[in-house]
Each structure stands twice: as structure tokens, then as C-alpha cells.
Enzyme design. Structure first.
Site, PDB file in Angstrom:
ATOM      1  CD  GLU A   1       3.683  81.427  55.731  1.00 34.24           C
ATOM      2  OE1 GLU A   1       4.553  82.207  55.266  1.00 34.24           O
ATOM      3  OE2 GLU A   1       3.691  81.029  56.916  1.00 34.24           O
TER       4      GLU A   1
ATOM      5  NE  ARG B   1       9.476  82.883  50.718  1.00 33.89           N
ATOM      6  CZ  ARG B   1      10.141  82.119  51.573  1.00 33.89           C
ATOM      7  NH1 ARG B   1      11.058  81.276  51.105  1.00 33.89           N
ATOM      8  NH2 ARG B   1       9.895  82.172  52.864  1.00 33.89           N
TER       9      ARG B   1
ATOM     10  CB  THR C   1       6.600  85.997  51.429  1.00 37.12           C
ATOM     11  OG1 THR C   1       7.063  84.704  51.854  1.00 37.12           O
ATOM     12  CG2 THR C   1       7.830  86.875  51.200  1.00 37.12           C
TER      13      THR C   1
ATOM     14  CE  LYS D   1       7.330  84.183  59.364  1.00 39.33           C
ATOM     15  NZ  LYS D   1       7.165  84.080  57.902  1.00 39.33           N
TER      16      LYS D   1
END
Length: 256
Positions: A59, A63, A87, A147
Site C-alpha cells: 500500500e 501522502r 490514504t 480496514k
């Protein structure tokens, strides 16, 4: 039925497949590395080290400005990797991830708008939850793999164990505050498919481009499932069926 099963991957060795031939993101390895890439040049050697250590799912969080190029580079140069975008916060992030070639999406939370965008992408996804109400709301929308974030702050293993009674059909990837010391406690739970974490990609190792250390830490993380399974067997604890870490076959399963 919604899940986070993967679409067609690059060819990789596959000694075994779970029933139906589809492999969920949660079943590729016991740990999903959560990677922040500041320099896209580091992406390929970093991914190669993780895959060599037994962690094929990666993953890359959105960011940093380098994240899209990192996802693109890993997808093009590391055939054994299954690279996704983390994210993911809105439709614009979904577009960025899709354009970069991400093969799955992970969000820290969800809204109807975000879920709709992730569904429209056709990619498997893990929307984030931290309460029972959020879990039930996603179940109403056909999502069964999620998640759990921030895992430790939101109640940790005790909370997930409590959710299993009324909601045994849901599986989670807990992320947030998890490391090698407490990961086995999560992996021993019947509703946890894998855990997310960054301890195998420490900042100092990445800065020094010490890919050997990353591979070693990844190998240790990949071995956590075996240790948990051995303990569960000796204690007669129910275990979650898992698929091959590298065996990914075409599947129509998406976050829908």
C-alpha cells in the site's frame, strides 16, 4: 457480493488457489506494508525487497507528491508486487490512483461519495471503519472486507473480538499502532485477514537505501502467520482460511 478480491494480475507462480480462484487482498500475506514514498526512485528497490521478503501486497499512501509515480513504477518493474493506493480520501484520489495503475484502494474512513467513487473505479477496496455502526452501514452496501483504523486507539483486539460475535461475516485489516510485538494478537483473531503496518520499512533504512534490512524485516513479518497458526493449532483456536500469498487470479470482486 462485495469483497476486496483482486482483478487480473501479472503472471506469478501459484502453487494453490482458494475456492473459486479469487484471492482477497487480505489473503496475500499476513502483513500489508503501508509505505510512504518521498523519492520515486526508491519505489522499485523498496518494492523488490518487500516482495523478496514475502510481502507482495504493498500500500503506497497518497501522502506525498511522489506517490503516483511510485505506484506506476512498481507496477511496471516489479511483477511479483500487487501495488495499491492508500490514504484515499475522495474521488480525486481515486482518479489519481487509477491513473497511476493501482490495483486496490485503501481509505482510513469512508463516505457515500468516496465509496461510490471507489466502486466506480472497478478496483478492490478496503474502506476504513472504527465503529460498529460504520461496519453495519457498509454491510448494508454489500461490503464485507474493511480496514479497521486506527486499530489500537479504536479499541484494539478487544474491540475486534467483540465485533466478531454479532458480525462474523466481516473481515478486517487492522492498521494503526500495530508492530511486530502485537501483530500476532491481531492475526490470531478469526475476523482478521491481515494487519497493516510500516515497521518493515523504517525511515532510516529507506533513507540509507538499506534494502537488505527491509527484506529481512519483511521476511520476519511474512512469517508471523505461520507462528500464529502453530499457536492456534496447539490451542485449538479457530483459524481464518487464507489463500496463497502470491496466487492471484482474475476475479470480478470489487468494492460494490
Amino acid at each position: 457480493m462485495a469483497d476486496s478480491s483482486l482483478p487480473s494480475p501479472p503472471p506469478v507462480p501459484s502453487p494453490a488457489q482458494p475456492s473459486g480462484g479469487a484471492v482477497s487482498v487480505l489473503d496475500l500475506a499476513p502483513v500489508l506494508p503501508v509505505v510512504v514514498v518521498d523519492d520515486a526512485d526508491d519505489a522499485v528497490p523498496l518494492a523488490r525487497a518487500l516482495v523478496a521478503g514475502g510481502l507482495p501486497a504493498i500500500e503506497v499512501t497518497l501522502r506525498t507528491a511522489a506517490a503516483p509515480e511510485a505506484i506506476r513504477a512498481i507496477g511496471a518493474a516489479v511483477p511479483g508486487a500487487v501495488v495499491g493506493a492508500g490514504t484515499v480520501l475522495g474521488p480525486e484520489h481515486v482518479d489519481v490512483a487509477v491513473n497511476a495503475g493501482a490495483r486496490f484502494l485503501v481509505s482510513p474512513g469512508w463516505t457515500d461519495g468516496l465509496l461510490s467513487a471507489m466502486r466506480a473505479s472497478g478496483l478492490p477496496c478496503l474502506p476504513g471503519v472504527s465503529t460498529a455502526s460504520e461496519v453495519v452501514a457498509l454491510l448494508e452496501r454489500g461490503v464485507r472486507e474493511m480496514k479497521f483504523f486506527p486499530a489500537q486507539a479504536a479499541g484494539g483486539t478487544a474491540y475486534l473480538r467483540s465485533l466478531y460475535g454479532p458480525l462474523p461475516q466481516v473481515r478486517f485489516c487492522p492498521t494503526g499502532g500495530i508492530g511486530p510485538a502485537n501483530a500476532p494478537e491481531y492475526l490470531a483473531l478469526p475476523n482478521v485477514g491481515c494487519v497493516g503496518g510500516s515497521w518493515m520499512v523504517p525511515g532510516d533504512a529507506v533513507a540509507a537505501r538499506d534494502w537488505g534490512r527491509v527484506e529481512r524485516l519483511a521476511r520476519e513479518a511474512a512469517a508471523l502467520r505461520n507462528a500464529v497458526t502453530a499457536t492456534a493449532t496447539s490451542n485449538a483456536t479457530p483459524a481464518v482460511p487464507t489463500g496463497s500469498a502470491s496466487g492471484v487470479t482474475p476475479s470480478s470482486g470489487t468494492c460494490r
